[in-house]
Design a protein around this motif. Structure first.
Motif, PDB file in Angstrom:
ATOM      1  N   VAL A   1     -15.101  -6.723  -0.228  1.00 51.33           N
ATOM      2  CA  VAL A   1     -15.692  -6.892   1.109  1.00 51.33           C
ATOM      3  C   VAL A   1     -15.015  -5.954   2.104  1.00 51.33           C
ATOM      4  CG1 VAL A   1     -16.095  -8.514   3.002  1.00 51.33           C
ATOM      5  CG2 VAL A   1     -16.284  -9.295   0.627  1.00 51.33           C
ATOM      6  N   LEU A   2     -13.700  -5.863   2.025  1.00 54.47           N
ATOM      7  CA  LEU A   2     -12.958  -4.970   2.920  1.00 54.47           C
ATOM      8  C   LEU A   2     -13.341  -3.512   2.672  1.00 54.47           C
ATOM      9  CD1 LEU A   2      -9.420  -6.640   2.788  1.00 54.47           C
ATOM     10  CD2 LEU A   2     -11.049  -6.693   4.679  1.00 54.47           C
ATOM     11  N   ASN A   3     -13.541  -3.154   1.394  1.00 53.88           N
ATOM     12  CA  ASN A   3     -13.952  -1.781   1.067  1.00 53.88           C
ATOM     13  C   ASN A   3     -15.334  -1.459   1.626  1.00 53.88           C
ATOM     14  OD1 ASN A   3     -11.747  -0.708  -0.319  1.00 53.88           O
ATOM     15  ND2 ASN A   3     -12.301  -1.740  -2.196  1.00 53.88           N
ATOM     16  N   ALA A   4     -16.188  -2.466   1.685  1.00 57.08           N
ATOM     17  CA  ALA A   4     -17.527  -2.244   2.234  1.00 57.08           C
ATOM     18  C   ALA A   4     -17.491  -2.105   3.752  1.00 57.08           C
ATOM     19  CB  ALA A   4     -18.444  -3.395   1.835  1.00 57.08           C
ATOM     20  N   ALA A   5     -16.533  -2.794   4.379  1.00 56.71           N
ATOM     21  CA  ALA A   5     -16.466  -2.789   5.842  1.00 56.71           C
ATOM     22  C   ALA A   5     -15.623  -1.650   6.396  1.00 56.71           C
ATOM     23  CB  ALA A   5     -15.920  -4.125   6.342  1.00 56.71           C
ATOM     24  N   PHE A   6     -14.554  -1.282   5.671  1.00 53.19           N
ATOM     25  CA  PHE A   6     -13.615  -0.286   6.175  1.00 53.19           C
ATOM     26  C   PHE A   6     -13.484   0.878   5.200  1.00 53.19           C
ATOM     27  CE2 PHE A   6     -12.329  -4.286   8.120  1.00 53.19           C
ATOM     28  CZ  PHE A   6     -12.222  -3.933   9.450  1.00 53.19           C
ATOM     29  N   PHE A   7     -13.107   2.027   5.758  1.00 57.64           N
ATOM     30  CA  PHE A   7     -12.849   3.195   4.929  1.00 57.64           C
ATOM     31  C   PHE A   7     -11.422   3.098   4.404  1.00 57.64           C
ATOM     32  CE2 PHE A   7     -11.271   7.521   4.324  1.00 57.64           C
ATOM     33  CZ  PHE A   7     -12.224   8.014   3.462  1.00 57.64           C
ATOM     34  N   SER A   8     -11.272   2.834   3.119  1.00 58.81           N
ATOM     35  CA  SER A   8      -9.986   2.755   2.436  1.00 58.81           C
ATOM     36  C   SER A   8      -9.002   1.820   3.144  1.00 58.81           C
ATOM     37  CB  SER A   8      -9.371   4.156   2.315  1.00 58.81           C
ATOM     38  OG  SER A   8      -8.253   4.133   1.467  1.00 58.81           O
ATOM     39  N   PRO A   9      -9.238   0.494   3.090  1.00 56.53           N
ATOM     40  CA  PRO A   9      -8.340  -0.444   3.769  1.00 56.53           C
ATOM     41  C   PRO A   9      -6.902  -0.403   3.248  1.00 56.53           C
ATOM     42  CG  PRO A   9      -9.888  -1.604   2.336  1.00 56.53           C
ATOM     43  CD  PRO A   9     -10.359  -0.193   2.439  1.00 56.53           C
ATOM     44  N   ARG A  10      -6.726  -0.125   1.951  1.00 59.78           N
ATOM     45  CA  ARG A  10      -5.362  -0.064   1.428  1.00 59.78           C
ATOM     46  C   ARG A  10      -4.598   1.145   1.977  1.00 59.78           C
ATOM     47  NH1 ARG A  10      -3.547  -3.403  -2.531  1.00 59.78           N
ATOM     48  NH2 ARG A  10      -5.074  -4.696  -3.643  1.00 59.78           N
ATOM     49  N   LEU A  11      -5.301   2.247   2.209  1.00 61.66           N
ATOM     50  CA  LEU A  11      -4.657   3.404   2.829  1.00 61.66           C
ATOM     51  C   LEU A  11      -4.196   3.051   4.238  1.00 61.66           C
ATOM     52  CD1 LEU A  11      -3.890   6.420   2.852  1.00 61.66           C
ATOM     53  CD2 LEU A  11      -6.204   6.895   3.677  1.00 61.66           C
ATOM     54  N   LEU A  12      -5.024   2.330   4.963  1.00 61.05           N
ATOM     55  CA  LEU A  12      -4.672   1.930   6.318  1.00 61.05           C
ATOM     56  C   LEU A  12      -3.463   0.999   6.322  1.00 61.05           C
ATOM     57  CD1 LEU A  12      -5.214   1.798   9.344  1.00 61.05           C
ATOM     58  CD2 LEU A  12      -6.874  -0.030   8.886  1.00 61.05           C
ATOM     59  N   THR A  13      -3.464  -0.017   5.449  1.00 63.27           N
ATOM     60  CA  THR A  13      -2.332  -0.944   5.430  1.00 63.27           C
ATOM     61  C   THR A  13      -1.053  -0.256   4.965  1.00 63.27           C
ATOM     62  OG1 THR A  13      -2.832  -1.717   3.174  1.00 63.27           O
ATOM     63  CG2 THR A  13      -3.837  -2.922   5.010  1.00 63.27           C
ATOM     64  N   SER A  14      -1.189   0.772   4.128  1.00 61.36           N
ATOM     65  CA  SER A  14       0.009   1.478   3.653  1.00 61.36           C
ATOM     66  C   SER A  14       0.725   2.179   4.801  1.00 61.36           C
ATOM     67  CB  SER A  14      -0.359   2.496   2.571  1.00 61.36           C
ATOM     68  OG  SER A  14      -1.039   3.617   3.122  1.00 61.36           O
ATOM     69  N   ARG A  15      -0.048   2.689   5.780  1.00 64.56           N
ATOM     70  CA  ARG A  15       0.556   3.391   6.913  1.00 64.56           C
ATOM     71  C   ARG A  15       1.356   2.443   7.788  1.00 64.56           C
ATOM     72  NH1 ARG A  15      -0.242   6.893   3.777  1.00 64.56           N
ATOM     73  NH2 ARG A  15      -1.534   8.725   4.111  1.00 64.56           N
ATOM     74  N   PHE A  16       0.865   1.205   7.931  1.00 63.51           N
ATOM     75  CA  PHE A  16       1.592   0.218   8.724  1.00 63.51           C
ATOM     76  C   PHE A  16       2.728  -0.422   7.923  1.00 63.51           C
ATOM     77  CE2 PHE A  16      -2.380   0.271  11.201  1.00 63.51           C
ATOM     78  CZ  PHE A  16      -1.864   0.296  12.493  1.00 63.51           C
ATOM     79  N   ALA A  17       2.552  -0.528   6.601  1.00 63.37           N
ATOM     80  CA  ALA A  17       3.524  -1.236   5.769  1.00 63.37           C
ATOM     81  C   ALA A  17       4.793  -0.428   5.514  1.00 63.37           C
ATOM     82  CB  ALA A  17       2.885  -1.621   4.427  1.00 63.37           C
ATOM     83  N   LEU A  18       4.692   0.908   5.561  1.00 57.38           N
ATOM     84  CA  LEU A  18       5.825   1.743   5.178  1.00 57.38           C
ATOM     85  C   LEU A  18       7.100   1.442   5.972  1.00 57.38           C
ATOM     86  CD1 LEU A  18       6.540   3.921   3.138  1.00 57.38           C
ATOM     87  CD2 LEU A  18       5.974   5.641   4.858  1.00 57.38           C
ATOM     88  N   PRO A  19       7.074   1.371   7.305  1.00 54.43           N
ATOM     89  CA  PRO A  19       8.332   1.079   8.024  1.00 54.43           C
ATOM     90  C   PRO A  19       8.886  -0.303   7.715  1.00 54.43           C
ATOM     91  CG  PRO A  19       6.459   1.090   9.532  1.00 54.43           C
ATOM     92  CD  PRO A  19       5.970   1.657   8.236  1.00 54.43           C
ATOM     93  N   PHE A  20       7.995  -1.287   7.514  1.00 59.33           N
ATOM     94  CA  PHE A  20       8.474  -2.626   7.170  1.00 59.33           C
ATOM     95  C   PHE A  20       9.079  -2.640   5.768  1.00 59.33           C
ATOM     96  CE2 PHE A  20       5.134  -3.353  10.337  1.00 59.33           C
ATOM     97  CZ  PHE A  20       5.816  -4.166  11.236  1.00 59.33           C
ATOM     98  N   GLU A  21       8.487  -1.868   4.873  1.00 54.75           N
ATOM     99  CA  GLU A  21       9.013  -1.780   3.511  1.00 54.75           C
ATOM    100  C   GLU A  21      10.398  -1.149   3.514  1.00 54.75           C
ATOM    101  OE1 GLU A  21       8.876  -2.469  -0.591  1.00 54.75           O
ATOM    102  OE2 GLU A  21       7.604  -3.172   1.062  1.00 54.75           O
ATOM    103  N   PHE A  22      10.618  -0.183   4.396  1.00 56.03           N
ATOM    104  CA  PHE A  22      11.929   0.471   4.494  1.00 56.03           C
ATOM    105  C   PHE A  22      13.010  -0.546   4.817  1.00 56.03           C
ATOM    106  CE2 PHE A  22      15.283   2.781   6.717  1.00 56.03           C
ATOM    107  CZ  PHE A  22      15.516   3.828   5.847  1.00 56.03           C
ATOM    108  N   VAL A  23      12.693  -1.513   5.662  1.00 53.56           N
ATOM    109  CA  VAL A  23      13.666  -2.537   6.051  1.00 53.56           C
ATOM    110  C   VAL A  23      13.831  -3.579   4.944  1.00 53.56           C
ATOM    111  CG1 VAL A  23      14.170  -4.384   7.708  1.00 53.56           C
ATOM    112  CG2 VAL A  23      13.181  -2.219   8.495  1.00 53.56           C
ATOM    113  N   ALA A  24      12.734  -3.945   4.284  1.00 56.46           N
ATOM    114  CA  ALA A  24      12.753  -5.068   3.348  1.00 56.46           C
ATOM    115  C   ALA A  24      13.154  -4.699   1.928  1.00 56.46           C
ATOM    116  CB  ALA A  24      11.371  -5.731   3.324  1.00 56.46           C
TER     117      ALA A  24
END
Length: 202
Positions: free
Chosen positions: A71-94
């Motif tokens: 459903v997310l793929n149908a609504a958004f262009f590459s949702p996992r790519l988008l979340t990866s951009r936001f997740a990277l700084p949090f992943e650096f800390v965690a």
């Protein structure tokens, strides 16, 4: 045709991730850091490689959207790519200390390379926008041609900067104008919609 192209693209990225993982894992094993002794490091490495190559998480705390992937793929262009951009700084800390070292090295190399290229091109006469409130932030401009060396991170930087300051810089005149934070959020979401969802929105 599209399915074959998609399979080829996914297969290439999966092999790319696996090859990098195998290389780092082999170096760790040679240094005496085995999976049996340090399973957290190996799992953190796999997670980092997924995020760094655009396959971000769809789990946010207790909220798991993985089953809603189609459903997310149908609504958004590459949702996992988008979340990866936001997740990277949090992943650096965690992440684990061992993987954090790899992340710091890779991020430093990425930033240094991008800034070096932009500096050289600016010296050669190209225009480079350094204000994160502008939609051209981090892009090298030759006339009407723009090249983004930040791999999509410029959009995230612009979104965050405009949300924090409540201001935006116009591309045409270079003026600083007030930007309603709600409008900034709506425009950002609108820019990430898939073609069909975008057409319906229009």
């Amino acid at each position: 045709l599209y399915r074959g192209s998609s399979r080829g693209f996914v297969a290439f990225l999966n092999k790319f991730r696996a090859d990098i993982f195998d290389t780092v894992a082999a170096n760790w094993t040679a240094a005496g850091k085995t999976f049996e002794q340090n399973p957290k490091d190996y799992k953190a490495l796999a997670r980092f490689l997924n995020i760094a190559t655009g396959r971000g998480p769809l789990e946010f705390g207790k909220v798991d959207l993985t089953k809603w992937g189609p459903v997310l793929n149908a609504a958004f262009f590459s949702p996992r790519l988008l979340t990866s951009r936001f997740a990277l700084p949090f992943e650096f800390v965690a992440t684990t200390p061992e993987v954090r070292k790899l992340m710091a090295r890779d991020l430093a190399a990425f930033a240094t390379t991008a800034l070096g290229i932009m500096t050289v091109l600016r010296a050669a006469g190209a225009e480079v926008e350094s204000d994160p409130r502008s939609s051209d932030f981090g892009k090298v401009r030759f006339g009407d041609t723009r090249i983004d060396f930040l791999g999509g991170y410029s959009q995230i930087s612009r979104f965050v900067a405009q949300e924090i300051t409540g201001e935006a810089k116009t591309v045409s005149a270079g003026e600083i104008k007030d930007a309603a934070r709600g409008d900034v959020i709506r425009r950002f979401i609108r820019s990430k919609l898939a073609p069909v969802a975008s057409e319906l929105t229009d």
